[in-house]
Scaffold this active site. Structure first.
Site, PDB file in Angstrom:
ATOM      1  N   ASP A 118       0.447  -1.246  -0.049  1.00  0.00           N
ATOM      2  CA  ASP A 118      -0.185   0.122   0.276  1.00  0.00           C
ATOM      3  C   ASP A 118       0.912   1.756   0.204  1.00  0.00           C
ATOM      4  OD1 ASP A 118      -1.857   1.829   0.670  1.00  0.00           O
ATOM      5  OD2 ASP A 118      -3.250   0.000   0.949  1.00  0.00           O
ATOM      6  N   HIS A 164      -3.922   5.405   3.667  1.00  0.00           N
ATOM      7  CA  HIS A 164      -4.289   5.082   3.079  1.00  0.00           C
ATOM      8  C   HIS A 164      -4.386   3.050   3.766  1.00  0.00           C
ATOM      9  CE1 HIS A 164      -5.966   1.257  -0.152  1.00  0.00           C
ATOM     10  NE2 HIS A 164      -7.288   2.289   0.096  1.00  0.00           N
ATOM     11  N   SER A 205     -11.527  -1.127  -0.811  1.00  0.00           N
ATOM     12  CA  SER A 205     -10.595  -0.929  -0.497  1.00  0.00           C
ATOM     13  C   SER A 205     -10.481  -1.172   1.381  1.00  0.00           C
ATOM     14  CB  SER A 205     -10.145   0.172   0.279  1.00  0.00           C
ATOM     15  OG  SER A 205      -8.421   0.491  -1.300  1.00  0.00           O
TER      16      SER A 205
END
Ligand SMILES: *[C@@H]1O[C@H](CO)[C@@H](O)[C@H](O)[C@H]1NC(C)=O
Ligand SMILES: *[C@@H]1O[C@H](CO)[C@@H](O)[C@H](O)[C@H]1NC(C)=O
Ligand SMILES: *[C@@H]1O[C@H](CO)[C@@H](O)[C@H](O)[C@H]1NC(C)=O
Ligand SMILES: *[C@@H]1O[C@H](CO)[C@@H](O)[C@H](O)[C@H]1NC(C)=O
Ligand SMILES: *[C@@H]1O[C@H](CO)[C@@H](O)[C@H](O)[C@H]1NC(C)=O
Length: 866
Positions: A199, A237, A409
């Site tokens: 990520d 994220h 996600s």
């Protein structure tokens, strides 16, 4: 403030001297050389003959080497590539029948030792958070927390946001949650399992993650430093996803699904990367790391059709065959957020890989949110944002929590959490068992949804939900008594060619085939029981279907396959925004819908389009691979990727060009959008629409086809079209208003931010520059414009986190403002100014700089390796 001196320094001539010390994509051109180990020349000799320098072995791949040459200052992108040219000369010289000199002999020896040579380009992967999506209404309803409160009390959970983590305990809709708490009560909490977040970084200094962080399995492929520190302003994220899996049970934020498991961070999304990085990332630490959590992929714009390059496919297969001591790495992918643009996960080669567990999303009511992509490769569904609620998890910062995580996600890491729990009680499960368990234990939701269709396996399948909702309790308790499945077998059906179809291997031009007429073109193939027996194939699991189709408008094309059992899989549905003119040059689809079938009998493929007279095309041919369980496990063999891409029709002549050149030449043509699906913009989910409506309801709503706006008008075109549809008038008004407010907020915030700190504004500029530059280098005609829109919306969506950002900044040394800016995605590749300005991220963290550090797995540092 700090940034200005950096910028000036970067212009000084002595910078180029520094950059030779630390090679980057900016200073060097990188290649991947596939070496034939049975040959005479060593990789070093091969590299030398090409006029290049051997760097080191590529990640965990055997016989793949990284080589590089310094970029010449004046080398434009149109100039000939010296290394590829040298290889071509060697091949030409070595292929002469009679060797005239020792030089010829040497050339022959070298050219035979090089199986392929691939020039590297850097590419940017897209996060699958909901930054692109219009905002949902804010949560208003107070929770009736009685059940959750009792649970927290019983389990001794003191994490302050546990009450908001409805995906763990949903008071309002108790049937919609991961159902994990029963496992915790049994003491199953993920001990001993490592998951890696592939990520944009992982804040290992967060009090909610530090205790579960696995540094050994972590690496930063963006900045080439050992630890995956989030650096960019939007590097939230990976940390948020990590929190969903392994947030520590303490008094900070919430708890993870497997709160005693470990997470590693592999940073690749914070800037463009090459296939070398991505390939190494997917095998990083793969003996100790069990699961790779991947919430990213090609753009979810409803017009891209893109997959992993051959090199990346090789490392995925390498992980499957050799990761975890041969039991196989578990790759988990988010299905994608492009459903409102008509995108489907079968147009993404990562999510439609047979090696991925692809996870789609439903909201806290169990409804399908408008973003979650359908396709026949969806395996399971877990929970995420929609209907006005989000996923609550850990964020970047010492004790910062996120209350607005979402998109597919956020769904994928919940599945990762379940697999971590299962592997903690059954570490012997193979990658195949993980998939079989998904299908065996998934539970149907919204049984009235017309998207469910019966299958041979005995339970219904849905393109939206896959085999159903993943229930942690059911999954892990089933895993406890699971009998391991037999190894994999497969049967490959060679290309079936229609009407003199041919594809020029050099130019990729397809000719011939059947004109696609109204009603479509069908083609059938009988598979016999003997054929499957010869291939040691007992029952069908995944099915790959590869097609060669030309079409003037790819989005019109529909592809479906019907099995002998009468089960139909829609492989490609219409994609309203996909105006690509290149068709399907051997694109591979995947379907899970035939799981459990025998495969024996008549398989029929049908290719049709929308009877749009001005756009026509030809169906040239197709091939299939039936994957499944072996009859005789002792005869099972490991799958190896074919040496060359199967051309159409099969040719006898040997292909001398490396297939990697073909594989990396995929071009995406992005054109403006014309349609918008009905559920877009309505924050409420649905459970009554089939993913691929069979009637022509769109045809009743004709859309002016003469609109040919430029890419940057794309968003406005959506709005115009939307307004033309009465049904969605109210939704459209809401969107227009939201868009307006959004733009205002965005512009206002940007101005405020510019004023508040210079770096943000400069950075945004840099990153746009980078993205257009990168596309230029790649020779990719995809529009830089759309990337900018992504960026713009990314910034917009983060705005409601203004206070989070304050935390972020406050949590660091104020001196580092400049560092934040220069550590931006441009900084990492352009000038690497972090190693010039004295204070660097690494210095503070007590790490040596990459230039002096070695043995940490970074290829960038291995300039002395031989
Ligand atoms: C909320 O909890 C109370 C007490 O446990 C219960 O009586 C009530 O029915 C619940 N309300 C809802 C809407 O579930
Ligand atoms: C959820 O877990 C409980 C045990 O905690 C179990 O009894 C129940 O069957 C599970 N729910 C579903 C829908 O499987
Ligand atoms: C994997 O784990 C073993 C045992 O804990 C350890 O010795 C080894 O260094 C680890 N390897 C990596 C790459 O983390
Ligand atoms: C294939 O395309 C190449 C490049 O465009 C061309 O030179 C070649 O003649 C073509 N081959 C055939 C068989 O048409
Ligand atoms: C296979 O099925 C197709 C479509 O139903 C049919 O047209 C074809 O004749 C069948 N082939 C054989 C050999 O039965």
């Amino acid at each position: 403030m700090m940034l200005l001196p950096f910028t000036l320094l970067a212009l000084l001539p002595f910078h180029s001297v520094l950059s030779i010390i630390t090679p980057t994509y900016n200073t060097h051109q990188y290649y991947v050389l596939e070496h034939d180990p049975s040959s005479h020349a060593t990789p070093h000799q091969c590299a030398h003959a090409l006029g290049a320098e051997l760097v080191e072995r590529l990640g965990e791949l055997d016989n793949h080497w990284i080589v590089r040459t310094p970029k010449l200052r004046l080398e434009g992108r149109d100039t000939e590539d010296r290394v590829l040219a040298a290889w071509a000369r060697l091949r030409a010289r070595g292929s002469e029948l009679v060797a005239r000199s020792s030089e010829d002999l040497k050339a022959r020896s070298i050219s035979r030792s090089i199986k392929s040579l691939e020039r590297q380009v850097v590419r940017q992967r897209t996060k699958r958070d909901d930054t692109l999506l219009l905002r949902h209404p804010q949560e208003t309803e107070p929770l009736n927390s009685s059940m959750t409160e009792q649970l927290a009390h019983r389990l001794g959970i003191e994490d302050p946001i546990f009450m908001d983590q409805w995906h763990l305990s949903n008071d309002e809709f108790p049937e919609h949650m991961m159902n994990v708490t029963g496992l915790w009560e049994m003491g199953i909490t993920g001990q001993g399992v490592i998951s890696a977040m592939v990520d944009d970084g992982l804040d290992f200094e967060s009090d909610d993650l530090a205790a579960n962080f696995d540094a050994a399995g972590s690496y930063d492929f963006n900045d080439h430093v050992p630890l995956p520190k989030p650096v960019l302003w939007d590097d939230h994220h990976g940390t948020r996803c990590a929190g969903e899996i392994a947030a520590v049970k303490n008094n900070v934020c919430g708890v993870g699904m497997a709160y005693d498991s470990k997470v590693a961070g592999i940073r690749i999304l914070s800037g463009p990367i090459s296939d070398i990085d991505e390939s190494s990332a997917l095998n990083y630490g793969y003996q100790n790391t069990s699961i790779y959590s991947c919430s990213w992929g090609p753009p979810d714009d409803g017009k891209s059709m893109e997959g992993p390059s051959l090199l990346i496919q090789k490392s995925v297969l390498n992980g499957i065959n050799r990761g975890r001591g041969g039991k196989g790495s578990i790759f988990v992918f988010a299905s994608g957020n492009g459903a409102s643009s008509g995108d489907q996960c079968n147009f993404d080669g990562y999510t439609n890989s047979i090696y991925s567990v692809t996870v789609s999303a439903v909201d806290y009511k169990g409804l399908h949110p408008y973003y979650s992509e359908p396709c026949a490769a969806n395996m399971i569904v877990t929970y995420s944002s929609g209907g006005g609620k989000h996923i609550h998890t850990t964020d970047v910062g010492k004790d910062v929590c996120a209350s607005n995580h979402g998109g597919t996600s956020a769904a994928a890491p919940l599945a990762v959490g379940v697999f971590a729990l299962a592997l903690s009680v059954r570490p012997d499960l193979t990658w195949r068992d993980i998939q079989h368990l998904c299908i065996a234990t998934a539970e149907q939701i919204n049984s009235e949804d017309p998207d469910w269709e019966p299958t041979f396996y005995g339970k219904p399948y849905s393109y939206k939900y896959g085999w159903g909702r993943l229930d942690a309790y059911r999954y892990v308790t089933a895993a406890q008594n699971w009998k391991l499945v037999k190894p994999q077998a497969w049967a490959e059906i060679q290309p079936i060619e229609l009407s003199d179809a041919a594809m020029n291997e050099t130019s990729g031009v397809m000719t011939g085939g059947e004109l696609i007429i109204p009603g479509g073109i069908t083609s059938s193939r009988i598979i016999t029981a003997e054929f499957l027996q010869e291939n040691n194939l007992e029952t069908i699991e995944h099915v790959n279907v590869r097609v060669w189709i030309t079409h003037a408008r790819r989005g019109d094309v529909e592809v479906e396959i019907t099995s002998p059992a009468g089960v139909k899989s829609i492989l490609a549905g219409r994609r309203k925004f996909d105006q690509d003119i290149n068709g399907f040059p051997g694109w591979t689809f995947m379907t899970l819908k035939h799981w459990g079938e025998t495969g024996v009998g008549n398989w029929t493929i049908r290719v049709s389009d929308q009877e749009n007279p001005e756009f026509t095309g030809h169906f040239l041919g197709w091939s299939m691979i039936l994957w499944g369980s072996s009859i005789d496990p002792s005869k099972a063999v490991e799958y190896a990727l074919p040496e060359k891409v199967m051309p159409l029709p099969p040719h006898d002549e040997t292909i001398t060009t490396s297939i990697s050149e073909i594989a990396s030449s995929t071009k995406v043509l992005i054109k403006p959008t014309q349609h918008l699906p009905g559920d877009h913009g309505t924050a409420e989910g649905e459970a009554d629409k089939p993913s691929f409506p069979q009637d022509d309801e769109e045809a009743a709503n004709p859309v002016p086809s003469e609109i040919t706006s430029t890419p940057d008008e794309g968003y406005f075109t959506h709005i115009t079209d939307l307004l033309s549809s009465n049904t969605w008038l109210f939704g459209s008004i809401a969107i227009v208003v939201a868009f307006g407010i959004g733009c205002t907020v965005f512009l206002w915030r940007r101005r405020v931010r510019r004023r508040r700190s210079e770096y943000a504004a400069v950075m945004a500029g840099d990153s746009m520059h980078m993205s257009s530059m990168e596309r230029g280098i790649a020779g990719d005609s995809s529009t830089p414009r759309s990337k900018e829109l992504y960026d713009a919306f990314g910034e917009l969506s983060d705005e409601d986190d203004a206070d989070e950002e304050m935390h972020l900044v406050r949590g660091h040394d104020p001196d580092l403002d400049g560092d934040y800016g220069s550590g931006g995605q441009a900084g990492a590749y352009q000038d690497n100014p972090r190693h010039m300005g004295g204070i660097t991220e690494d210095d503070r963290a007590g790490h040596r700089s990459p230039a002096t550090d070695s043995g940490d797995g970074s290829w960038d540092h291995a300039s002395d390796a031989r």
